[in-house]
Design an enzyme around this catalytic site. Structure first.
Site, PDB file in Angstrom:
ATOM      1  N   ASP A 115       0.705  -1.291  -0.087  1.00 24.24           N
ATOM      2  CA  ASP A 115      -0.120  -0.105   0.057  1.00 24.24           C
ATOM      3  C   ASP A 115       1.678   1.467   0.045  1.00 24.24           C
ATOM      4  OD1 ASP A 115      -2.190  -1.696   0.069  1.00 24.24           O
ATOM      5  OD2 ASP A 115      -1.766  -1.320   2.143  1.00 24.24           O
TER       6      ASP A 115
HETATM    7  N1  URA Z   1      -0.819  -5.862   4.333  1.00 26.29           N
HETATM    8  C1  URA Z   1      -1.963  -5.125   4.017  1.00 26.29           C
HETATM    9  O1  URA Z   1      -2.899  -4.368   4.462  1.00 26.29           O
HETATM   10  N2  URA Z   1      -1.472  -3.604   3.477  1.00 26.29           N
HETATM   11  C2  URA Z   1       0.476  -3.914   2.454  1.00 26.29           C
HETATM   12  O2  URA Z   1       0.463  -3.241   2.139  1.00 26.29           O
HETATM   13  C3  URA Z   1       0.973  -4.690   2.530  1.00 26.29           C
HETATM   14  C4  URA Z   1       0.339  -6.415   3.054  1.00 26.29           C
END
Ligand code: URA
Length: 244
Positions: A115
C-alpha cells in the site's frame, strides 16, 4: 562495462544498432558511436555499420560482452511511504520511478505490491516464473511484516490468525498465519498470501487498526539494512536461488 541485455525486446531480424539499443537500453546515438569505435562484433567480425541487418542467432557482442543471452533481473527496494506499487500513477511517484536509471526499468514487475503508506521490502523482476513463485498463493511464500496498531493487540489474535479468519467479502478464510506480539502495540506477522490490504484487514477483524506497516522479508530474502528508504540493489545469486 557490465551490460544487462534483454532479448525479449528484439525481433528476429533487425538493424544492428536497433538490436543493440533495444537489448541493452543504451541510446541509439551511443550505440552508433560504439559501432564507429569498433566495439560491436558480429560473428567474430567487427561491425562497420549500424544499419546492417542481423538476427538473434548470430553471435553478437558489445564492449566484449555477449548480448545474445537474455539475463533476467532481480532487485530489492526499500519502499518509502507515499510511493505507489504501480507502473504508472498520475498523482504519486511509483516504485518503478525509483529504478529509472536501470535500462528498460518499465519492464520490471513488482513481486507483491505494498500500500502507499506501507514501507519496506519490494522485489522487482522481469522473470515471470520467479515472480509467480512469490505471488501465487499455492506456492505459500512467506511475507514477514511489522505492524504497529492503534489499540493494544489482543493476545487471542495469535490463535485466531493461526486458525485463519474469514475476511469481509471473501469466500475462503486466510491461510494460517504466525503472529508474534512484540510490545503492546507492535507485532510481527507472517502470512503466505497477498490478499488486498490483508494485514490491515486481519487486524481490522480483531477490532484493531494498523497505523504503521513495514515489510521486512519475503521468503528468505530480508530487507538489506544498508538500503536507505528509496534505495535499491540487485539481488545476490543466493537470494535469487532462495525463491523456489
Ligand atoms: N497488507 C496490507 O494491509 N498492506 C500492505 O501494504 C501489505 C500487506
Amino acid at each position: 562495462m557490465r551490460l544487462q541485455t534483454h532479448l525479449s525486446q528484439v525481433t528476429p531480424f533487425m538493424r544492428l544498432d536497433k538490436l543493440l539499443s533495444n537489448s541493452t537500453g543504451i541510446s541509439r546515438t551511443e550505440i552508433k558511436k560504439a559501432i564507429k569505435q569498433g566495439k560491436a562484433v558480429v560473428d567474430g567480425i567487427v561491425a562497420k555499420s549500424g544499419s546492417a541487418h542481423v538476427n538473434t542467432d548470430q553471435e553478437i557482442s558489445l564492449f566484449g560482452q555477449a548480448i545474445n543471452e537474455a539475463s533476467p533481473r532481480y532487485f530489492m527496494l526499500n519502499k518509502p511511504e507515499g510511493v505507489v506499487s504501480a507502473n504508472r500513477d498520475a498523482e504519486h511517484p511509483t516504485v518503478l520511478d525509483l529504478l529509472i536509471d536501470e535500462p528498460m526499468y518499465e519492464k520490471l514487475n513488482i513481486a507483491g505490491r505494498l500500500d502507499i503508506d506501507t514501507t519496506g521490502l519490494v522485489l522487482l523482476t522481469d522473470d515471470g516464473k520467479w515472480l509467480h513463485n512469490i505471488t501465487s498463493p499455492k506456492k505459500k511464500c512467506n511475507k514477514r511484516y511489522l505492524a504497529t496498531t492503534k489499540a493494544p493487540i489482543d493476545p487471542n489474535s495469535v490463535a485466531l490468525f493461526e486458525q485463519g479468519i474469514m475476511l469481509k467479502d471473501e469466500l475462503k478464510p486466510t491461510h494460517p498465519a504466525v503472529l508474534n506480539i512484540l510490545t503492546e502495540n507492535t507485532a510481527e506477522l507472517i502470512i503466505s498470501e497477498g490478499r488486498y490490504h490483508q494485514v490491515k484487514r486481519m487486524f481490522g477483524a480483531t477490532n484493531n487498526r494498523v497505523i504503521a506497516l513495514h515489510r521486512a522479508a519475503i521468503g528468505q530474502i530480508t530487507l538489506d539494512p544498508d538500503l536507505l528508504s528509496g534505495e535499491y540493489r540487485p539481488l545476490t545469486q543466493a537470494e535469487i536461488d532462495s525463491i523456489k
